[in-house]
Motif scaffolding. Structure first.
Motif, short mmCIF file in Angstrom:
data_model
loop_
_atom_site.label_atom_id
_atom_site.label_comp_id
_atom_site.label_asym_id
_atom_site.label_seq_id
_atom_site.Cartn_x
_atom_site.Cartn_y
_atom_site.Cartn_z
N LYS A 1 0.83 -1.28 -0.03
CA LYS A 1 -0.17 -0.11 -0.10
C LYS A 1 0.79 1.24 -0.03
O LYS A 1 1.84 1.37 0.77
CB LYS A 1 -1.08 -0.07 1.56
CG LYS A 1 -1.76 -0.99 1.48
CD LYS A 1 -2.57 -1.10 2.49
CE LYS A 1 -3.78 -2.29 2.76
NZ LYS A 1 -4.63 -2.09 3.97
N GLN A 2 0.66 2.01 -0.87
CA GLN A 2 1.14 3.64 -0.91
C GLN A 2 0.90 4.34 0.43
O GLN A 2 -0.48 4.22 0.90
CB GLN A 2 0.60 4.25 -2.07
CG GLN A 2 1.27 5.80 -2.01
CD GLN A 2 0.80 6.41 -3.37
OE1 GLN A 2 -0.19 6.02 -3.91
NE2 GLN A 2 1.32 7.64 -3.71
N GLN B 1 3.75 0.42 -13.34
CA GLN B 1 2.47 1.15 -13.30
C GLN B 1 2.21 1.76 -11.97
O GLN B 1 2.45 1.01 -10.97
CB GLN B 1 1.18 0.03 -13.68
CG GLN B 1 1.47 -0.62 -14.93
CD GLN B 1 1.09 0.34 -16.07
OE1 GLN B 1 0.21 0.80 -16.09
NE2 GLN B 1 1.89 0.08 -17.12
N LYS B 2 1.89 3.04 -11.92
CA LYS B 2 1.63 3.75 -10.62
C LYS B 2 0.33 2.96 -9.97
O LYS B 2 -0.92 2.71 -10.57
CB LYS B 2 1.16 5.22 -10.86
CG LYS B 2 2.42 5.97 -11.37
CD LYS B 2 1.99 7.41 -11.40
CE LYS B 2 3.30 8.41 -11.70
NZ LYS B 2 3.04 9.71 -11.83
N THR B 3 0.36 2.77 -8.70
CA THR B 3 -0.60 2.16 -7.87
C THR B 3 -0.97 2.85 -6.52
O THR B 3 0.31 3.28 -6.12
CB THR B 3 -0.73 0.55 -8.00
OG1 THR B 3 -1.54 -0.11 -7.18
CG2 THR B 3 0.70 0.33 -7.27
N LYS B 4 -1.94 2.56 -5.79
CA LYS B 4 -2.04 2.91 -4.37
C LYS B 4 -2.04 1.61 -3.62
O LYS B 4 -1.57 1.58 -2.41
CB LYS B 4 -3.23 3.68 -4.12
CG LYS B 4 -3.26 4.98 -4.76
CD LYS B 4 -4.46 6.06 -4.43
CE LYS B 4 -4.44 7.27 -4.90
NZ LYS B 4 -3.31 8.15 -4.31
N GLU B 5 -2.45 0.50 -4.33
CA GLU B 5 -2.36 -0.68 -3.62
C GLU B 5 -2.46 -2.06 -4.51
O GLU B 5 -3.01 -1.92 -5.52
CB GLU B 5 -3.64 -0.73 -2.76
CG GLU B 5 -3.99 -1.91 -1.81
CD GLU B 5 -5.30 -1.82 -0.85
OE1 GLU B 5 -6.06 -2.85 -1.08
OE2 GLU B 5 -5.36 -0.84 -0.23
N SER B 6 -1.65 -2.98 -4.33
CA SER B 6 -1.47 -4.15 -5.29
C SER B 6 -1.24 -5.30 -4.38
O SER B 6 -0.35 -5.20 -3.46
CB SER B 6 -0.62 -3.72 -6.17
OG SER B 6 -0.49 -4.66 -7.08
#
Length: 211
Positions: free
Chosen positions: A56-57, A69-74
């Motif tokens: 998580k960011q 790929q930019k993400t906030k949660e993965s």
């Protein structure tokens, strides 16, 4: 259990093993993985390691990038590349059966991914592969589609080929004297691969070529 290997300028600088833990990543001294860079937030990201691993960011002003790929949660999968500032962190499931597969010269094709540095330049990079020149796998072609491709096995030498916007670069992750490029020892620096360069890993020869 999860293994996290931190890279800077395509060289491994730290490696960590965690099991069933919340792993904090950032610039502050209190983090489990501390990255001393102004491009990294004091509290940048957190990884929750359970049956599955979730990242998580933590700071909207500092991007978290997974496989370009930019993400906030993965959810994290084996061999995913986490980009935080100017550093890359390669995630590996540390289950012994998975490591056994990774730490052999097993020439399986992988799902293409792009690192952050390649995100807007991938169309300018020619495709590249390695062809095995001797041994049981002679003639086998390894496509270099991933942001980082690791070849070798523990105790016999491991090298990493990194795909960048300006070409393909090779460096030694573990070197016991068996890693060669064009019959010359592969030293601690990373080198740009040229057409028809030959890499040797514990006597297995692989020729690099651009398509």
């Amino acid at each position: 259990m999860a293994k996290l290997t931190v890279y800077f300028k395509y060289k491994a600088i730290d490696s960590y093993l965690f099991e069933n833990k919340v792993v904090h990543i950032g610039r502050d001294e209190t983090n489990d993985i501390k990255i001393d860079s102004l491009a990294v937030a004091p509290a940048h990201a957190v990884i929750v390691i359970k049956d599955k691993c979730l990242i998580k960011q933590l700071n909207d002003d500092y991007p978290l990038i997974i496989n370009g790929q930019k993400t906030k949660e993965s959810l994290l999968n084996n061999s995913d590349t986490i980009t935080i500032g100017k550093h890359d962190i390669v995630f590996n499931d540390a289950d012994p059966s998975i490591n056994e597969i990774e730490d052999t010269l097993d020439f399986k094709d992988n799902t293409p991914v792009a690192s952050a540095i390649d995100e807007h330049h991938d169309e300018q990079i020619p495709a590249a592969s390695l062809q095995v020149m001797n041994g049981d796998n002679i003639g086998k072609v390894v496509s270099l589609k991933r942001a980082m491709t690791r070849l070798g096995n523990i105790g016999n030498g491991i090298l990493v080929i990194t795909k960048r916007k300006d070409g393909y670069f090779v460096s030694a992750l573990e070197n016991n004297g068996t890693l060669l490029i064009n019959n010359n020892p592969l030293n601690e620096s990373y080198l740009k691969l040229q057409q028809n360069d030959v890499l040797s890993i514990n006597s297995t020869a692989l020729q690099f070529f651009l398509h």
